[in-house]
Design a protein around this motif. Sequence first.
Motif, PDB file in Angstrom:
ATOM      1  N   ASN A  87       0.813  -1.229   0.000  1.00  0.00           N
ATOM      2  CA  ASN A  87       0.000   0.000   0.000  1.00  0.00           C
ATOM      3  C   ASN A  87       0.837   1.265   0.000  1.00  0.00           C
ATOM      4  OD1 ASN A  87      -2.548  -1.348   0.054  1.00  0.00           O
ATOM      5  ND2 ASN A  87      -1.979  -1.990   2.128  1.00  0.00           N
ATOM      6  N   ASP A  88       2.028   1.141  -0.507  1.00  0.00           N
ATOM      7  CA  ASP A  88       2.976   2.247  -0.439  1.00  0.00           C
ATOM      8  C   ASP A  88       3.351   2.645  -1.874  1.00  0.00           C
ATOM      9  OD1 ASP A  88       4.878   4.006   0.445  1.00  0.00           O
ATOM     10  OD2 ASP A  88       6.055   2.526   1.567  1.00  0.00           O
ATOM     11  N   PRO A  89       2.729   3.698  -2.420  1.00  0.00           N
ATOM     12  CA  PRO A  89       3.000   4.040  -3.823  1.00  0.00           C
ATOM     13  C   PRO A  89       4.446   4.475  -4.070  1.00  0.00           C
ATOM     14  CG  PRO A  89       1.234   5.420  -2.886  1.00  0.00           C
ATOM     15  CD  PRO A  89       1.791   4.611  -1.773  1.00  0.00           C
ATOM     16  N   ASP A  91       7.122   6.997  -5.309  1.00  0.00           N
ATOM     17  CA  ASP A  91       7.272   8.433  -5.532  1.00  0.00           C
ATOM     18  C   ASP A  91       8.179   8.677  -6.730  1.00  0.00           C
ATOM     19  OD1 ASP A  91       7.043  11.316  -4.337  1.00  0.00           O
ATOM     20  OD2 ASP A  91       9.163  11.025  -4.810  1.00  0.00           O
ATOM     21  N   GLN A 121       0.215   1.415 -12.160  1.00  0.00           N
ATOM     22  CA  GLN A 121       0.440   1.790 -10.752  1.00  0.00           C
ATOM     23  C   GLN A 121       0.056   3.237 -10.494  1.00  0.00           C
ATOM     24  OE1 GLN A 121       1.001  -0.725  -8.685  1.00  0.00           O
ATOM     25  NE2 GLN A 121       0.905  -1.868 -10.602  1.00  0.00           N
ATOM     26  N   GLU A 122       0.311   4.094 -11.483  1.00  0.00           N
ATOM     27  CA  GLU A 122      -0.087   5.501 -11.317  1.00  0.00           C
ATOM     28  C   GLU A 122      -1.602   5.615 -11.184  1.00  0.00           C
ATOM     29  OE1 GLU A 122       3.524   7.865 -13.596  1.00  0.00           O
ATOM     30  OE2 GLU A 122       1.624   7.658 -14.650  1.00  0.00           O
ATOM     31  N   ARG A 124      -3.664   3.169 -10.246  1.00  0.00           N
ATOM     32  CA  ARG A 124      -4.071   2.467  -9.020  1.00  0.00           C
ATOM     33  C   ARG A 124      -3.927   3.342  -7.786  1.00  0.00           C
ATOM     34  NH1 ARG A 124      -0.738  -2.816  -6.914  1.00  0.00           N
ATOM     35  NH2 ARG A 124      -1.953  -3.194  -5.022  1.00  0.00           N
ATOM     36  N   PHE A 125      -2.807   4.059  -7.712  1.00  0.00           N
ATOM     37  CA  PHE A 125      -2.533   4.865  -6.513  1.00  0.00           C
ATOM     38  C   PHE A 125      -2.845   6.354  -6.714  1.00  0.00           C
ATOM     39  CE2 PHE A 125       0.321   1.169  -5.686  1.00  0.00           C
ATOM     40  CZ  PHE A 125      -0.245   0.776  -4.482  1.00  0.00           C
ATOM     41  N   GLU A 126      -3.361   6.679  -7.903  1.00  0.00           N
ATOM     42  CA  GLU A 126      -3.700   8.078  -8.209  1.00  0.00           C
ATOM     43  C   GLU A 126      -2.540   9.005  -7.888  1.00  0.00           C
ATOM     44  OE1 GLU A 126      -7.341   8.839  -6.144  1.00  0.00           O
ATOM     45  OE2 GLU A 126      -8.508   7.688  -7.589  1.00  0.00           O
ATOM     46  N   ARG A 127      -1.372   8.608  -8.387  1.00  0.00           N
ATOM     47  CA  ARG A 127      -0.171   9.377  -8.078  1.00  0.00           C
ATOM     48  C   ARG A 127       0.860   9.168  -9.191  1.00  0.00           C
ATOM     49  NH1 ARG A 127       2.403  11.088  -3.137  1.00  0.00           N
ATOM     50  NH2 ARG A 127       4.551  11.435  -3.724  1.00  0.00           N
TER      51      ARG A 127
END
Length: 161
Positions: A87-89, A91, A121-122, A124-127
Amino acid sequence: MIHQHSFAYEEWPDELALSEADRSLLHEARQVTALAYAPYSNFWVGAAARLVSGALVTGTNQENASYPVGSCAERVLLGHAAVRFPNDPIDTLAISYHPKDKSSQVPLYPCGMCRQALLEQEIRFERPIRLILSGMEGPVHIVGSAESLLPFAFTGKGLRS
Ligand code: THU
């Protein structure tokens, strides 16, 4: 009607222009190339990511005698991150490489399959995932997201439309 698409990226002459955190991540990516398993291509790739928590994960390319079975460093890293820090996107992700017994001076951009995997992944984690791209020495490119490298991408939205 004609539309135009463009994207911006940073280019620096070498790692000295980077922040301490980015420089150390690129250093890690360069170091980890030594752990690649690339007996067929002799092209050693290393990836290192700093997660939002500050944790570090790495990946290297892992080849196979049946060539398509091999994986790029970036996707090995994503598997590593998903299992150890689910659960750790991410950076920031640094990528480096070198051909066997040689250095490298040209930034390596991720292959199309890895762009698609990073984009997932971007979403999925909206980041966005910042990408630091560089050879073992020389110029460094910084790209703001995987999405910017894959315009008009196929995503889960497309599946549902
Ligand atoms: N490779 C990566 O690991 N990442 C990339 O972005 C491009 C290519 C690997 C796959 C294969 O093991 C070798 O480099 C030559 O294509």
